[in-house]
Design a protein around this motif. Structure first.
Motif, PDB file in Angstrom:
ATOM      1  N   ASN A  67      37.604  58.711  -4.332  1.00  0.00           N
ATOM      2  CA  ASN A  67      38.306  59.390  -3.238  1.00  0.00           C
ATOM      3  C   ASN A  67      38.346  60.897  -3.426  1.00  0.00           C
ATOM      4  OD1 ASN A  67      38.882  56.941  -1.978  1.00  0.00           O
ATOM      5  ND2 ASN A  67      40.788  56.670  -3.118  1.00  0.00           N
ATOM      6  N   GLY A  78      40.687  57.424  -9.221  1.00  0.00           N
ATOM      7  CA  GLY A  78      40.695  58.399  -8.140  1.00  0.00           C
ATOM      8  C   GLY A  78      39.432  59.214  -8.025  1.00  0.00           C
ATOM      9  N   ASN A 116      46.971  54.006 -15.545  1.00  0.00           N
ATOM     10  CA  ASN A 116      47.127  55.373 -15.068  1.00  0.00           C
ATOM     11  C   ASN A 116      48.517  55.926 -15.354  1.00  0.00           C
ATOM     12  OD1 ASN A 116      44.531  55.160 -14.090  1.00  0.00           O
ATOM     13  ND2 ASN A 116      45.149  54.776 -11.976  1.00  0.00           N
ATOM     14  N   GLU A 147      37.495  53.812  -8.827  1.00  0.00           N
ATOM     15  CA  GLU A 147      38.409  53.819  -7.693  1.00  0.00           C
ATOM     16  C   GLU A 147      39.849  53.972  -8.151  1.00  0.00           C
ATOM     17  OE1 GLU A 147      39.445  51.115  -3.736  1.00  0.00           O
ATOM     18  OE2 GLU A 147      38.040  50.384  -5.264  1.00  0.00           O
ATOM     19  N   ASP A 148      40.247  53.239  -9.203  1.00  0.00           N
ATOM     20  CA  ASP A 148      41.602  53.351  -9.724  1.00  0.00           C
ATOM     21  C   ASP A 148      41.869  54.739 -10.303  1.00  0.00           C
ATOM     22  OD1 ASP A 148      42.299  50.845  -8.962  1.00  0.00           O
ATOM     23  OD2 ASP A 148      42.046  49.918 -10.940  1.00  0.00           O
ATOM     24  N   TYR A 172      44.979  60.674  -4.944  1.00  0.00           N
ATOM     25  CA  TYR A 172      43.713  59.962  -5.031  1.00  0.00           C
ATOM     26  C   TYR A 172      43.770  58.797  -6.019  1.00  0.00           C
ATOM     27  CZ  TYR A 172      42.033  64.302  -2.901  1.00  0.00           C
ATOM     28  OH  TYR A 172      41.851  65.387  -2.075  1.00  0.00           O
ATOM     29  N   THR A 188      49.798  52.295  -8.961  1.00  0.00           N
ATOM     30  CA  THR A 188      50.329  50.980  -9.323  1.00  0.00           C
ATOM     31  C   THR A 188      49.673  50.453 -10.597  1.00  0.00           C
ATOM     32  OG1 THR A 188      48.685  49.823  -7.962  1.00  0.00           O
ATOM     33  CG2 THR A 188      50.769  50.448  -6.904  1.00  0.00           C
ATOM     34  N   SER A 189      48.692  51.180 -11.113  1.00  0.00           N
ATOM     35  CA  SER A 189      47.997  50.769 -12.333  1.00  0.00           C
ATOM     36  C   SER A 189      48.788  51.208 -13.555  1.00  0.00           C
ATOM     37  CB  SER A 189      46.594  51.385 -12.367  1.00  0.00           C
ATOM     38  OG  SER A 189      45.982  51.194 -13.623  1.00  0.00           O
ATOM     39  N   ASN A 238      45.345  55.447  -8.148  1.00  0.00           N
ATOM     40  CA  ASN A 238      46.101  54.213  -7.966  1.00  0.00           C
ATOM     41  C   ASN A 238      47.321  54.251  -8.882  1.00  0.00           C
ATOM     42  OD1 ASN A 238      47.077  51.642  -7.546  1.00  0.00           O
ATOM     43  ND2 ASN A 238      45.384  50.599  -8.598  1.00  0.00           N
TER      44      ASN A 238
END
Length: 619
Positions: free
Chosen positions: A554, A551, A485, A548-549, A477, A481-482, A479
């Motif tokens: 989602n 998670g 995170n 959203e980043d 869930y 690519t961040s 991101n």
């Protein structure tokens, strides 16, 4: 509280998904292609229906068999923390008491708790705390051994044997005193979970928990238990490797193979070819344990394993713990206070509090997965609060009985519901009754407790590996690519791994001048899941990042439920039927204040008249 309103339409268990197998496609649609409403996809018996008695017993026995290996492994680990001898009767009493508490907690959770058919078994969240406690001076097992009880040597990274019967001068606490302290501390820590469930705080707490917190917390539970397979596998790495390979083969290659079983029913001309049961996919751990046990028996009869008790390979023999069976009575009746008056230890209490919090997060995820498997609405707030409350009460009873650990929901048993297509409460209540019967049969418990250690260690290798992957699966869930995170995840996992190991290797590093303070710090810094989880939750909620980043969006979204609502498709039982009782209306009329408790159904919920004819089957 509001978090559950957002998550009531959650697609799948965000915390523990290993219990859901391929057979669950009927319950977890992925939106690809059309899903036909076939008989195979529907439950044969829903939550409130009563199956035939033979089916109830057979389905209940399946749930029991799924949990026996976990019960056995947990009891052995607790006994090792107590420095109990390999043939000590306390091992079988612990095993019988664990089966007893699993039965009691399963019945309470099914009838009074969340009211879903959820099996309650020993929680693995308590194992890291127990292993961290052993690093303190008064809990260390400084013995030299005779028979086998292997303890990890932290100074040289090797496994050494210790005699659990000869206590050295360094020993401070006896095994009974240790168990009394575990029991009292467990009872005190369970009050925290009772408070969270009874006041509705679980909703407020989960506002700050997302995939970024769940992933390192659950993964570190599995990573921190890597010593256990080493300990149990040392007598015979060949047997342990065989057991691990069997589990992998059964799970990955033979999981869809159907084995025909005999049936008492007559085959009619209208019936097609009878389908078998996927035993390999359903019982991989049990089958692997049984087969390796047979192999060990053959090698014991042929004297491949030495009969010298002083040899480490002696513990791979099936008769190595035969004295345990002879010393155990035919019948055992566990009861509160059977090991004496409960004690208290501050460091143990703090470690258990962390374990309860981790177990709480896992259980909430299982509640949502169980609702999907039983084809009912997702649990409302009052049902989740009641489930956590009941788990806290189960922990309180477990502490009073002296098992040294609490119980939690089991994902593998949720998968069994999807496979058997039987989601009836009657089945799970029967499973609890069977656990009580097995608990009273002392010889039965002793026989299971005599399983060779390598067989147990082998099945733990893929099992603990699955636990690690389970935590990492929630990252789908997030991101990834961040850099935000990745930094948070890496820091939480790395610090949660290396700092407890540093404490293990250098126990004298913490020296505040206060023995009790040193013990508390060692447990806090030595419990990987608590340390990593706290780092993750603090950083995830303080470092700026979009929902959203992170998670969060989602994680709480359920596109399948939204699609069904939009199409007007609803084959689920009403929430008042699934999570309420028939007596609620009359009970609220007599005691109005009950409707204001956060773990009771709302006063405006009434049972649907459609199901009034089935009230005699509703429990």
């Amino acid at each position: 509280m509001g978090v559950f309103e957002d998550r009531e339409t959650q697609d799948e268990d965000p915390i523990r998904t290993n219990g859901i197998s391929d057979e669950d496609n009927a319950l977890n649609a992925d939106g690809e292609g059309d899903r036909s409403e076939t008989e195979v996809e529907k439950l044969q018996y829903n939550l409130i229906q009563k199956p035939p008695v033979p089916l109830i017993i057979s389905a209940a026995l399946q749930h029991v068999l799924l949990s026996l290996s976990a019960c056995l492994a947990t009891c052995f680990i607790v006994a090792d923390v107590l420095c109990a001898a390999a043939d000590s009767p306390i091992r079988t009493r612990l095993f019988s008491s664990t089966l007893f508490m699993c039965g009691i907690c399963t019945i309470l959770q099914t009838l009074l708790g969340v009211r879903l058919p959820i099996f309650q078994g020993p929680s693995s969240s308590f194992l890291p705390a127990l292993l961290a406690i052993q690093n303190t001076v008064d809990w260390s097992c400084d013995h030299v051994t005779k028979g086998e009880s292997d303890i990890y040597n932290e100074n040289n990274g090797t496994i050494s044997q210790f005699n659990m019967t000869e206590v050295s001068s360094v020993q401070v606490l006896s095994e009974t005193e240790r168990l009394q302290m575990l029991s009292g501390s467990l009872m005190a820590a369970s009050l925290v979970e009772i408070l969270i469930g009874s006041t509705g705080l679980v909703g407020a707490m989960l506002r700050y928990i997302g995939p970024m917190t769940v992933a390192p917390t659950i993964s570190l539970i599995g990573l921190s238990l890597y010593k256990i397979p080493i300990i149990y596998s040392r007598p015979s790495w060949e047997i342990a490797t065989t057991a691990a390979i069997m589990v992998l083969v059964f799970t990955l290659f033979l999981n869809n193979v159907e084995i025909p079983l005999p049936s008492c029913q007559r085959k009619t001309p209208k019936q097609g070819k009878k389908r078998g049961v996927r035993l390999f996919g359903l019982l991989p751990i049990l089958l692997s344990t049984a087969l390796t046990w047979i192999i060990c028996a053959v090698l014991t009869v042929t004297n491949v394993f030495p009969d010298d008790p002083g040899s480490i390979r002696y513990m791979a023999r099936t008769d190595a713990k035969s004295s345990l069976i002879h010393l155990t009575p035919w019948f055992i009746f566990p009861y509160p206070g059977q090991f004496g008056m409960p004690g208290f230890h501050v460091a143990v209490f703090i470690g258990f509090c962390a374990s309860f919090l981790a177990s709480l997060v896992e259980s909430v995820g299982d509640y949502f997965a169980a609702s999907k498997a039983c084809e009912v609405d997702t649990p409302p707030n009052h049902a989740v609060n009641r489930g956590i409350l009941m788990e806290g009460l189960g922990g309180l009873l477990s502490g009073a009985t002296g098992v040294g650990h609490a119980t939690t929901s089991y994902s593998s048993n949720i998968a069994a519901i999807s496979v058997s297509k039987t989601g009836s409460r009657h089945v799970m209540v029967c499973a609890g009754i069977l656990m009580l019967i097995f608990a009273f049969l002392g010889k039965f418990g002793a026989g299971l407790a005599s399983i060779p250690n390598p067989a147990l260690g082998g099945v733990l290798i893929p099992t603990l590996g699955m636990l690690v992957a389970l935590g990492l699966s929630t990252l789908r869930y997030v991101n990834l690519t961040s850099s935000r995170n990745l930094t948070i995840l890496g820091t939480a996992v790395f610090v949660g791994t290396f700092l407890p190991e540093w404490i293990n290797l250098h126990p004298d590093f913490i020296n505040t001048g206060n023995t009790e303070g040193d013990a508390i710090l060692k447990v806090i810094l030595g419990t990987p899941m608590f340390l990593g989880g706290m780092i993750a939750v603090i950083l995830d909620n303080t470092v700026k990042g979009s929902l959203e980043d992170r998670g969060i969006i989602n994680w709480r979204l359920d596109p399948d439920s939204s699609r069904q609502e939009g199409e007007g498709v609803s084959n689920k039982l009403p929430s008042s039927v699934a999570y309420g009782w028939n007596c609620i209306p009359s009970l609220f009329n007599k005691l109005h204040f009950l409707s204001y408790l956060p773990f009771m159904p709302p006063n405006n919920q009434n049972h649907n008249l459609k199901y009034s004819s089935e009230k005699e089957n509703i429990i």
